[in-house]
Structures are given as structure tokens and as C-alpha cells.
Write an enzyme that holds these catalytic residues in place. Structure first.
Site, PDB file in Angstrom:
ATOM      1  N   GLU A 101      75.177  -4.182  75.735  1.00  0.00           N
ATOM      2  CA  GLU A 101      76.332  -4.464  74.890  1.00  0.00           C
ATOM      3  C   GLU A 101      76.480  -3.305  73.918  1.00  0.00           C
ATOM      4  O   GLU A 101      75.685  -2.373  73.925  1.00  0.00           O
ATOM      5  CB  GLU A 101      76.091  -5.776  74.135  1.00  0.00           C
ATOM      6  CG  GLU A 101      75.948  -6.972  75.066  1.00  0.00           C
ATOM      7  CD  GLU A 101      75.809  -8.299  74.334  1.00  0.00           C
ATOM      8  OE1 GLU A 101      75.180  -8.318  73.265  1.00  0.00           O
ATOM      9  OE2 GLU A 101      76.343  -9.303  74.847  1.00  0.00           O
TER      10      GLU A 101
ATOM     11  N   CYS B 259      65.765 -11.918  68.555  1.00  0.00           N
ATOM     12  CA  CYS B 259      65.208 -11.403  69.811  1.00  0.00           C
ATOM     13  C   CYS B 259      64.510 -10.062  69.602  1.00  0.00           C
ATOM     14  O   CYS B 259      63.635  -9.686  70.369  1.00  0.00           O
ATOM     15  CB  CYS B 259      66.325 -11.254  70.839  1.00  0.00           C
ATOM     16  SG  CYS B 259      67.676 -10.234  70.225  1.00  0.00           S
TER      17      CYS B 259
ATOM     18  N   ASN C  48      70.354 -18.491  67.211  1.00  0.00           N
ATOM     19  CA  ASN C  48      69.570 -17.822  66.162  1.00  0.00           C
ATOM     20  C   ASN C  48      70.423 -17.030  65.170  1.00  0.00           C
ATOM     21  O   ASN C  48      70.140 -16.991  63.981  1.00  0.00           O
ATOM     22  CB  ASN C  48      68.479 -16.937  66.787  1.00  0.00           C
ATOM     23  CG  ASN C  48      69.048 -15.818  67.611  1.00  0.00           C
ATOM     24  OD1 ASN C  48      70.068 -15.967  68.279  1.00  0.00           O
ATOM     25  ND2 ASN C  48      68.404 -14.675  67.574  1.00  0.00           N
TER      26      ASN C  48
ATOM     27  N   GLU D 291      71.643 -10.839  78.046  1.00  0.00           N
ATOM     28  CA  GLU D 291      70.803 -10.378  76.924  1.00  0.00           C
ATOM     29  C   GLU D 291      69.761 -11.464  76.698  1.00  0.00           C
ATOM     30  O   GLU D 291      70.096 -12.543  76.209  1.00  0.00           O
ATOM     31  CB  GLU D 291      71.647 -10.190  75.669  1.00  0.00           C
ATOM     32  CG  GLU D 291      72.745  -9.142  75.793  1.00  0.00           C
ATOM     33  CD  GLU D 291      72.208  -7.754  76.031  1.00  0.00           C
ATOM     34  OE1 GLU D 291      71.069  -7.477  75.615  1.00  0.00           O
ATOM     35  OE2 GLU D 291      72.915  -6.951  76.659  1.00  0.00           O
TER      36      GLU D 291
HETATM   37  P1  NAP Z   1      68.937 -20.741  75.529  1.00  0.00           P
HETATM   38  O1  NAP Z   1      68.323 -22.079  75.443  1.00  0.00           O
HETATM   39  O2  NAP Z   1      68.747 -19.937  76.741  1.00  0.00           O
HETATM   40  O3  NAP Z   1      70.484 -20.979  75.232  1.00  0.00           O
HETATM   41  C1  NAP Z   1      71.409 -19.910  75.124  1.00  0.00           C
HETATM   42  C2  NAP Z   1      72.804 -20.452  75.372  1.00  0.00           C
HETATM   43  O4  NAP Z   1      72.892 -20.861  76.737  1.00  0.00           O
HETATM   44  C3  NAP Z   1      73.139 -21.683  74.540  1.00  0.00           C
HETATM   45  O5  NAP Z   1      74.507 -21.668  74.206  1.00  0.00           O
HETATM   46  C4  NAP Z   1      72.844 -22.804  75.520  1.00  0.00           C
HETATM   47  O6  NAP Z   1      73.537 -23.969  75.208  1.00  0.00           O
HETATM   48  C5  NAP Z   1      73.339 -22.201  76.814  1.00  0.00           C
HETATM   49  N1  NAP Z   1      72.803 -22.786  78.027  1.00  0.00           N
HETATM   50  C6  NAP Z   1      71.689 -23.554  78.192  1.00  0.00           C
HETATM   51  N2  NAP Z   1      71.537 -23.896  79.487  1.00  0.00           N
HETATM   52  C7  NAP Z   1      72.567 -23.327  80.159  1.00  0.00           C
HETATM   53  C8  NAP Z   1      72.960 -23.303  81.545  1.00  0.00           C
HETATM   54  N3  NAP Z   1      72.248 -23.917  82.480  1.00  0.00           N
HETATM   55  N4  NAP Z   1      74.062 -22.609  81.888  1.00  0.00           N
HETATM   56  C9  NAP Z   1      74.774 -21.957  80.958  1.00  0.00           C
HETATM   57  N5  NAP Z   1      74.472 -21.958  79.632  1.00  0.00           N
HETATM   58  C10 NAP Z   1      73.361 -22.628  79.244  1.00  0.00           C
HETATM   59  O7  NAP Z   1      68.485 -19.795  74.336  1.00  0.00           O
HETATM   60  P2  NAP Z   1      68.373 -20.185  72.826  1.00  0.00           P
HETATM   61  O8  NAP Z   1      67.165 -21.041  72.684  1.00  0.00           O
HETATM   62  O9  NAP Z   1      69.696 -20.672  72.318  1.00  0.00           O
HETATM   63  O10 NAP Z   1      68.146 -18.759  72.162  1.00  0.00           O
HETATM   64  C11 NAP Z   1      66.897 -18.180  72.045  1.00  0.00           C
HETATM   65  C12 NAP Z   1      66.695 -17.121  73.102  1.00  0.00           C
HETATM   66  O11 NAP Z   1      67.738 -16.188  73.055  1.00  0.00           O
HETATM   67  C13 NAP Z   1      65.423 -16.331  72.894  1.00  0.00           C
HETATM   68  O12 NAP Z   1      64.769 -16.160  74.117  1.00  0.00           O
HETATM   69  C14 NAP Z   1      65.921 -15.000  72.371  1.00  0.00           C
HETATM   70  O13 NAP Z   1      65.062 -13.917  72.601  1.00  0.00           O
HETATM   71  C15 NAP Z   1      67.202 -14.869  73.097  1.00  0.00           C
HETATM   72  N6  NAP Z   1      68.094 -13.934  72.418  1.00  0.00           N
HETATM   73  C16 NAP Z   1      68.316 -12.709  73.000  1.00  0.00           C
HETATM   74  C17 NAP Z   1      69.133 -11.787  72.357  1.00  0.00           C
HETATM   75  C18 NAP Z   1      69.393 -10.416  72.951  1.00  0.00           C
HETATM   76  O14 NAP Z   1      70.300  -9.749  72.501  1.00  0.00           O
HETATM   77  N7  NAP Z   1      68.638  -9.989  73.943  1.00  0.00           N
HETATM   78  C19 NAP Z   1      69.722 -12.121  71.129  1.00  0.00           C
HETATM   79  C20 NAP Z   1      69.461 -13.367  70.580  1.00  0.00           C
HETATM   80  C21 NAP Z   1      68.646 -14.275  71.240  1.00  0.00           C
HETATM   81  P3  NAP Z   1      72.779 -25.135  74.378  1.00  0.00           P
HETATM   82  O15 NAP Z   1      72.178 -24.520  73.180  1.00  0.00           O
HETATM   83  O16 NAP Z   1      73.896 -26.032  74.050  1.00  0.00           O
HETATM   84  O17 NAP Z   1      71.765 -25.702  75.319  1.00  0.00           O
END
Ligand code: NAP
Length: 481
Positions: free
Chosen positions: A461, A282, A150, A248
Site C-alpha cells: 500500500e 502490526c 487496532n 496486509e
Molecule cells: P482479523 O480477525 O483477521 O480481522 C480483520 C478484518 O477481517 C475484520 O474486519 C474482520 O471482521 C474481517 N474478517 C474476519 N473474517 C473474515 C472472513 N472470513 N472474510 C472476510 N473478512 C473477514 O484481524 P484483526 O484481529 O481485526 O486484526 C489484527 C491483525 O491485523 C493482526 O494480525 C495484525 O498484525 C494485522 N494487521 C496488519 C496490518 C498491516 O498493515 N500489515 C495492519 C494492522 C493490523 P470482524 O472483526 O468483524 O470479524
């Protein structure tokens, strides 16, 4: 067709297997580059490189680490326009947002932690019996950072900067959906002369290379930002290995608007909190709770303002809402809107896919959507949508507002709009979230702790919290008799 490359041991390299994944431009739906589909052998090479990178970097004086990190920040600044265009193309966000938020923040992250490297300190504890303890803060070794799509370069640098500042070597895994700016940053590292192996960037599928990174026995800590479901999988692997773990995760953040708020500020603040970056932050406020006495006035003003948001080509300077990141994500968001209708919600504005005329006709756009008529306990108000969809709910009392605000499994952020300072303090203490904004939203001071409670994550963080995470404290006790 451009092929993105891994960055391992100071070199740009194709994946060992020669396999690539397709990378699409969300605004057009077209394939425009390929990203390495890295596997265990690429990771092994990265770990070997990081091992030697760590030996050198952990012995490098903090001032020199700081100097190198400042040149990385300058490298970003020198290529800011190229990076902003790349971020917008890869993610779908308006280029104006990438120019003003993502890229400036990426260089700010490096500048901030370059300075922090020289300011970090550790504690000492004197004992009355004639002994003193001091705490060594040593880098943990090879750290794995996993970041989402994002805010790609913004969150990538938010993780690597404190890790490098503390003297670690890093293996970073960006999202396969938005790999471009991490790749361009690799070229900056190479051009600036970051010592080989200190930062390694390995691209590919989360379930393959991300999982392998988390489970690798020579990787000491994992800093992960992403969804709660993925975070749980990461914890399942890392916890039995006793790795340091920072998570996070997602959010379902409330915006509380009281009758005594400065009305226009509250409307504008709620719109920004709801729809910035297409609601794909997020910290976005996706549940808007409004005091009953101003509910209708607020609703009408909010809906009117939302209906003026310009959805369209991210390259156009007038665009306020770009494309969402992928076709699958667009369909998920549209499914959530359908669910809101099934649950009895009324869509006041938006509610459908947008097809901007011209080159973006087949892009993945969703109209900013406002739903009313749902209670706090339905799925729409409990589950993260992570798109341009918000709900409006009235409340009568402060206690009701607090109950509704806390009625989710998440606990990341909240914004409160009121001029009653006592009430704001009371609510700030009572809200179950890691961040509370009062009469503002997403005003960030990089020194402050950033993160969530409940299912929004573990750890914080930001500032010295991040440097503490990326170091191992070791107590040394000296008895001097
Ligand atoms: P995601 O699908 O959970 O992916 C996050 C990262 O993890 C990506 O680089 C993804 O790679 C990788 N990943 C996926 N499966 C994995 C596994 N089994 N083991 C290790 N890594 C793995 O999340 P997203 O869809 O990219 O991001 C959206 C989410 O992030 C939302 O829920 C949002 O709220 C959250 N977010 C939280 C914060 C915070 O600071 N709290 C900030 C920003 C976003 P791939 O993309 O290559 O699958």
C-alpha cells in the site's frame, strides 16, 4: 443504547434483517452500542448502490474527486475531538493517542490521496520500429475494503482514500469490534455530499458479511488488512475468482540493538515500538535482540522504563496504556504469557491482568510484559501475540542477529539501532521484511511502499503503489509506420 447504521447509497440504514451485534467499551467491559449484523441482502443493496456510484464517480474529473476528498478530510478535522473520544471508547486506546495519531492520520490519508489523484500518471513506451505504447490506468470498478480493529479509522481511510482517488466505488467493511468511527465517518460523507453509492459501509461479522463481500462476483478487487489466518481464507476465496488482491497481514517484528547505538534513544525507541497502542500495531517490535556486551545494562534500563508506563483509564491524560480490544483478546494475550512461562521464559515485569480502580475495574487491561530467557525458535518468539508482550534476547555477532531476526514466518517490519552506517545498510538488505527503520520506528512517509513479505502479506500500500493496485493497467499500442 445507540444503534450504529450501515451507509448504503448515500443513506444511513438499519440492517435489512433488523439484527444487531453487541458493541462493548473495552475499558469498562460494558455494552454501550449495537452494530448491524448485515447479511447478503444488505450487501446486495450496497453492490447495486456502488454500481451506480461507480458510473458517476469514474467519470468525475480527478480535480473534482480531489476536491470532494479534501472536504471529507475537513469534515474529519472539524469533528476531530468527537472522533478521538469515540475511537478511544470503542477500541480501549488512550484518548491522547487517538487525538495525536489515529484521527490526524485519518484526515492526512484523505488529504494525501486527494493530492495524489491529481498527480497520478501512466507510462508510455516508444518502439524503434515506429510504434508507441501507452498505458491507460482505469479504476477497477467496485472494490471491497476490509479493515481491522487496532487502528480503526486510520486503516479504514488508508484503504478507501486511494480507492476513491483512483475513481472506484467502495464497499467498506470495518471490524465489528470497532465500528463507531467508520459510522461517524459515514455521517461526514452524507453531510459533505459525497455522491450516493461512491462509498458504502456495511457492518457485521467478518465470517458473514466480510466473506460475502470477498466472494461477490461484482466486486473486482479486495484490499484486506488483518490477521494471517483470515488473510489466507480471503485468498482462498478471491484467488480462484482472479480478483485483484492486496493482503496486509500480521507481523512478529524484530528490534535490533547494537552496542554502538545511542543508548537512551535505543531504550526509548524499543519501548515505543513494543508498547504503542498496547502493542496492537502490526509494526510493533515484539522481539528485542540486544548485543551481548550491553545486554544486561539495556535489559535493566528497558525494564525500569516499562515499569513506569501508566496503565489505566483511556480518558485520563496521564494514561499511556489503555485497554486491549476485547475480553477474548485479553485472554489470548494472557494465554501467550502463560505459554512463555511454560517454554521456560522469565517474566521480568508485568505478566498479569490489571484492574484499574474506579470505572475501569472490569475493563480488559494487560500489564506491559517483558520476558527473557527464550530462544528465537520457540512459539513465543515465532507467533504473533498482538498485545503488550515482548521478549529480550542477547546476540554476539551481526550474523547471529540477522539469523534470529529472520527466524519467523513473518516479514513485515524491523528496526535497527546502531551508529555503524555500513552495518545498518548491510542488515537492511539482509532482513526479510517489507519495512526497515534505522534509529527510529514507525516514521511514516505516505509516499513509500507499505507492506510485508512471507506470511505478512502480498502487495504494497502507500503512494502510487496503492493507486496502481486500485487501477487496471491497459496497454494501447499504435503503429504509425
Ligand atoms: P482479523 O480477525 O483477521 O480481522 C480483520 C478484518 O477481517 C475484520 O474486519 C474482520 O471482521 C474481517 N474478517 C474476519 N473474517 C473474515 C472472513 N472470513 N472474510 C472476510 N473478512 C473477514 O484481524 P484483526 O484481529 O481485526 O486484526 C489484527 C491483525 O491485523 C493482526 O494480525 C495484525 O498484525 C494485522 N494487521 C496488519 C496490518 C498491516 O498493515 N500489515 C495492519 C494492522 C493490523 P470482524 O472483526 O468483524 O470479524
Amino acid at each position: 443504547m445507540m444503534d450504529i447504521q450501515n451507509y448504503i447509497g448515500g443513506e444511513l440504514r438499519p440492517p435489512a434483517s433488523g439484527r444487531y451485534l453487541d458493541n462493548f467499551e473495552p475499558a469498562t467491559g460494558e455494552l454501550y452500542s449495537r452494530v448491524p449484523s448485515s447479511d447478503a441482502s444488505d450487501l446486495e443493496a450496497a453492490v447495486d448502490a456502488a454500481q451506480s456510484g461507480f458510473l458517476a464517480w469514474s467519470q468525475t474529473p480527478a480535480e473534482e474527486r480531489s476536491r470532494v476528498m479534501l472536504s471529507l478530510a475537513e469534515g474529519i478535522e472539524a469533528r476531530a475531538e468527537e472522533l478521538a473520544l469515540a475511537e478511544s471508547k470503542d477500541n480501549g486506546k488512550p484518548v491522547s493517542l487517538a487525538r495525536t495519531l489515529d484521527i490526524p492520520r485519518a484526515s492526512a490519508n484523505l488529504r494525501f490521496f486527494a493530492a495524489a489523484a491529481t498527480q497520478f500518471f501512466s507510462e508510455s513506451h516508444q518502439m524503434e520500429m515506429g510504434a508507441i505504447n501507452y498505458t491507460l490506468r482505469q479504476p477497477t470498478g467496485i472494490v471491497g475494503t476490509i479493515s481491522p480493529w487496532n487502528l480503526p479509522l486510520y486503516l479504514f481511510t488508508w484503504k478507501i482514500a486511494p480507492a476513491l482517488a483512483a475513481g472506484n466505488a467502495v464497499i467498506a467493511k470495518p471490524s465489528e469490534l470497532t465500528p463507531m468511527t467508520a459510522y461517524l465517518f459515514s455521517t461526514i460523507c452524507r453531510d459533505v455530499g459525497l455522491p450516493a453509492g461512491v462509498l458504502n459501509v456495511v457492518h457485521g461479522e467478518g465470517a458473514v458479511i466480510g466473506q460475502r463481500l470477498v466472494e461477490h462476483e461484482r466486486v473486482s478487487s479486495i484490499s484486506f488488512t488483518g490477521g494471517t489466518v483470515t488473510g489466507r481464507a480471503v485468498a482462498r476465496t478471491a484467488a480462484p475468482m482472479f480478483k485483484k488482491l492486496s493482503l496486509e497481514l500480521g507481523g512478529k517484528n524484530p528490534t535490533l540493538v547494537f552496542a554502538d547505538a545511542v543508548f537512551e534513544d535505543a531504550v526509548e525507541g524499543a519501548v515505543r515500538a513494543a508498547f504503542s497502542n498496547q502493542g496492537e500495531i502490526c509494526l510493533c517490535g515484539s522481539r528485542i535482540l540486544v548485543e551481548s556486551s550491553i545486554y544486561e545494562r539495556f535489559r535493566d534500563a528497558f525494564v525500569e522504563r516499562v515499569s513506569t508506563l501508566l496503565v489505566g483509564d483511556p480518558n485520563a491524560s496521564s494514561t499511556q496504556q489503555g485497554a486491549v480490544v476485547s475480553e477474548a483478546h485479553m485472554n489470548k494475550i494472557l494465554g501467550c504469557i502463560e505459554l512463555a512461562r511454560e517454554e521456560g521464559g522469565t517474566v521480568l515485569v508485568g505478566g498479569e491482568r490489571v484492574r484499574p480502580p474506579g470505572r475501569c475495574e472490569n475493563g480488559w487491561f494487560v500489564a506491559p510484559t517483558v520476558v527473557e530467557g527464550l530462544g528465537p525458535s520457540c512459539r513465543t518468539n515465532r507467533e504473533e501475540i498482538f498485545g503488550p508482550v515482548v521478549t529480550l534476547m542477547p546476540f554476539d555477532t551481526e550474523a547471529q542477529a540477522l539469523d534470529a531476526a529472520n527466524a519467523t514466518d513473518y516479514g513485515l517490519a524491523c528496526s535497527i539501532w546502531s551508529q555503524d552506517i555500513s552495518r545498518c545498510h548491510r542488515l537492511a538488505a539482509g532482513i526479510h521484511s517489507g519495512l526497515v527503520w534505522i534509529n527510529t520506528w514507525m516514521l511514516r512517509d505516505l509516499r513509500t511502499p507499505m507492506g510485508g513479505m512471507k506470511q505478512s502479506g502480498v502487495g504494497r500500500e502507500g503512494g502510487f503503489e496503492a493507486l496502481r493496485f486500485f487501477t487496471e493497467p491497459k496497454n494501447v499500442c499504435i503503429k504509425y509506420g
